[in-house]
Design a protein around this motif. Structure first.
Motif, short mmCIF file in Angstrom:
data_model
loop_
_atom_site.label_atom_id
_atom_site.label_comp_id
_atom_site.label_asym_id
_atom_site.label_seq_id
_atom_site.Cartn_x
_atom_site.Cartn_y
_atom_site.Cartn_z
N ALA A 182 75.76 40.69 36.22
CA ALA A 182 74.47 40.33 36.81
C ALA A 182 73.45 41.44 36.58
CB ALA A 182 74.63 40.06 38.31
N ILE A 183 73.88 42.69 36.75
CA ILE A 183 72.97 43.81 36.54
C ILE A 183 72.57 43.91 35.06
CG2 ILE A 183 72.80 46.34 36.61
CD1 ILE A 183 74.56 46.24 39.13
N LYS A 184 73.53 43.65 34.17
CA LYS A 184 73.23 43.69 32.74
C LYS A 184 72.20 42.62 32.37
CE LYS A 184 75.47 43.77 28.20
NZ LYS A 184 76.76 43.70 27.46
N ILE A 185 72.32 41.45 33.01
CA ILE A 185 71.41 40.34 32.71
C ILE A 185 70.05 40.53 33.37
CG2 ILE A 185 71.01 37.87 33.08
CD1 ILE A 185 74.10 37.54 32.93
N HIS A 186 70.07 40.88 34.67
CA HIS A 186 68.82 40.89 35.46
C HIS A 186 68.17 42.26 35.58
CE1 HIS A 186 69.64 36.77 36.49
NE2 HIS A 186 70.76 37.07 37.14
N GLY A 187 68.90 43.32 35.29
CA GLY A 187 68.33 44.65 35.41
C GLY A 187 68.44 45.21 36.81
N THR A 188 67.86 46.39 37.02
CA THR A 188 68.00 47.08 38.29
C THR A 188 66.72 47.10 39.12
OG1 THR A 188 67.55 49.19 37.18
CG2 THR A 188 69.87 48.55 37.47
N LYS A 189 65.74 46.31 38.75
CA LYS A 189 64.56 46.15 39.61
C LYS A 189 64.79 44.97 40.54
CE LYS A 189 60.68 48.15 37.08
NZ LYS A 189 59.31 47.90 36.55
N CYS A 190 64.37 45.09 41.78
CA CYS A 190 64.55 44.01 42.75
C CYS A 190 63.82 42.76 42.27
CB CYS A 190 64.02 44.44 44.12
SG CYS A 190 64.14 43.14 45.37
N MET A 191 64.54 41.65 42.23
CA MET A 191 63.95 40.40 41.75
C MET A 191 63.10 39.71 42.81
SD MET A 191 67.33 39.04 39.66
CE MET A 191 66.57 37.53 39.04
N ILE A 192 63.06 40.28 44.01
CA ILE A 192 62.21 39.74 45.08
C ILE A 192 60.89 40.51 45.15
CG2 ILE A 192 61.98 39.28 47.55
CD1 ILE A 192 64.09 37.53 46.30
N CYS A 193 60.98 41.83 45.31
CA CYS A 193 59.76 42.62 45.54
C CYS A 193 59.43 43.59 44.41
CB CYS A 193 59.88 43.39 46.86
SG CYS A 193 61.06 44.77 46.80
N GLY A 194 60.35 43.75 43.43
CA GLY A 194 60.07 44.63 42.30
C GLY A 194 60.43 46.09 42.52
N PHE A 195 61.05 46.42 43.67
CA PHE A 195 61.39 47.82 43.95
C PHE A 195 62.36 48.36 42.92
CE2 PHE A 195 63.85 51.20 45.98
CZ PHE A 195 62.84 51.97 46.53
N ASP A 196 62.13 49.60 42.49
CA ASP A 196 62.96 50.25 41.47
C ASP A 196 63.51 51.55 42.06
OD1 ASP A 196 63.87 51.84 39.30
OD2 ASP A 196 62.64 50.68 37.91
N PHE A 197 64.83 51.62 42.26
CA PHE A 197 65.44 52.79 42.89
C PHE A 197 65.24 54.05 42.04
CE2 PHE A 197 67.61 49.54 45.33
CZ PHE A 197 67.74 50.15 46.58
N GLU A 198 65.35 53.93 40.73
CA GLU A 198 65.17 55.11 39.87
C GLU A 198 63.74 55.61 39.93
OE1 GLU A 198 65.91 56.60 35.25
OE2 GLU A 198 66.14 54.47 35.77
N GLU A 199 62.79 54.69 39.94
CA GLU A 199 61.39 55.07 40.01
C GLU A 199 61.10 55.82 41.31
OE1 GLU A 199 57.47 52.48 40.61
OE2 GLU A 199 58.45 52.08 38.69
N LYS A 200 61.77 55.41 42.40
CA LYS A 200 61.52 56.01 43.71
C LYS A 200 62.32 57.29 43.92
CE LYS A 200 59.77 55.86 47.92
NZ LYS A 200 58.32 55.94 48.16
N TYR A 201 63.59 57.30 43.50
CA TYR A 201 64.48 58.41 43.81
C TYR A 201 64.93 59.22 42.60
CZ TYR A 201 64.73 55.88 48.22
OH TYR A 201 64.42 55.23 49.39
#
Length: 264
Positions: A182-201
């Motif tokens: 699922a992560i490989k297909i959809h990526g690591t940005k939240c598909m609801i709000c767009g939050f990106d853990f790497e961008e933040k932390y």
């Protein structure tokens, strides 16, 4: 802030609330009916504009409507000035005469596009918040007992923490391979709000995301083959908790996306 007063009980705290209710009344679903009664034809002093609830809980309505209906004794509001305003200023001009006696006329919007033309640009988000208002979710939020909210830390002791408690519950096996796919297909940005853990932390958040089953495994009651592309979505921790806000109701990704969009 000056209240916008429209009649007997319907008042608005702000222009934002006014346009939120306008959006709600412009919905495709008729939760609150707008209509006129020609009471002068029945010997009364004049015609009246009214609002009435249609198969919906009062507690699921936008706040201004909820407060107004809370003071109603029969599930309807006599708000002649406001109904006239809808007809004259917001294109609620389509009339339906259900009895053919020219006494009661139900008012509908001419079209969504026409109503939107009457909404100032700065209040469009408020209008759309009302237009996409989800009555079922709002009712649950307002009426749910605190005991029906999902909480991780439920203890009998109100003041101390740390006592060891044994829990006996049912866990549903999840496949790490499905999560990785699922992560490989959809990526690591939240598909609801767009939050990106790497961008933040930064490095700490790199590659992190949570995976949500669109159809909860607890509702399947059997082993099933999961398609990571269609059955799983990647979401941040906050959105994941909101999807599982209630014990007996899973908020859908579409509902939560609309709430996030409406509150930006």
């Amino acid at each position: 802030m000056v209240k916008l007063k429209w009649g007997n009980t319907l008042n608005f705290e702000s222009e934002n609330e006014y346009y939120e209710v306008l959006g709600f009344l412009a919905k495709e679903e008729e939760y609150v009916r707008v209509y006129t009664e020609s009471n002068d034809k029945a010997g009364a002093w004049a015609g009246q504009g009214r609002l009435s609830m249609r198969n919906v809980s009062m507690y699921s309505l936008p706040e201004a409507l909820m407060n107004a209906f809370n003071e109603s004794v029969d599930g309807r509001l006599s708000e002649t000035r406001y109904v006239r305003n809808l007809r004259e200023n917001h294109c609620f001009t389509k009339e339906v005469d259900p009895t053919g006696k020219d006494f009661t006329k139900i008012l509908h919007k001419e079209s969504l596009e026409k109503v939107l033309e009457t909404v100032p640009k700065e209040y469009e988000n408020d209008f759309y918040r009302g237009y996409h208002w989800n009555c079922e979710v709002v009712r649950r939020v307002r009426k749910e007992s605190p005991y029906n909210i999902n909480l991780d830390d439920e203890t009998e002791d109100l003041y101390t923490e740390g006592r060891r408690i044994a829990y006996y519950t049912t866990k549903y096996e999840r496949s790490s391979k499905n999560r990785e796919a699922a992560i490989k297909i959809h990526g690591t940005k939240c598909m609801i709000c767009g939050f990106d853990f790497e961008e933040k932390y930064g490095e700490l958040g790199k590659g992190y995301i949570e995976v949500h089953h669109i159809k909860p495994l607890s509702e399947v009651n059997e082993e099933v083959v999961i398609n990571p592309e269609t059955d799983l979505i990647c979401v941040c921790a906050n959105c994941h908790r909101m999807l599982h806000r209630f014990r007996n109701y899973i908020v859908t990704p579409e509902e939560l996306k609309q709430m996030v969009k409406d509150n930006i």
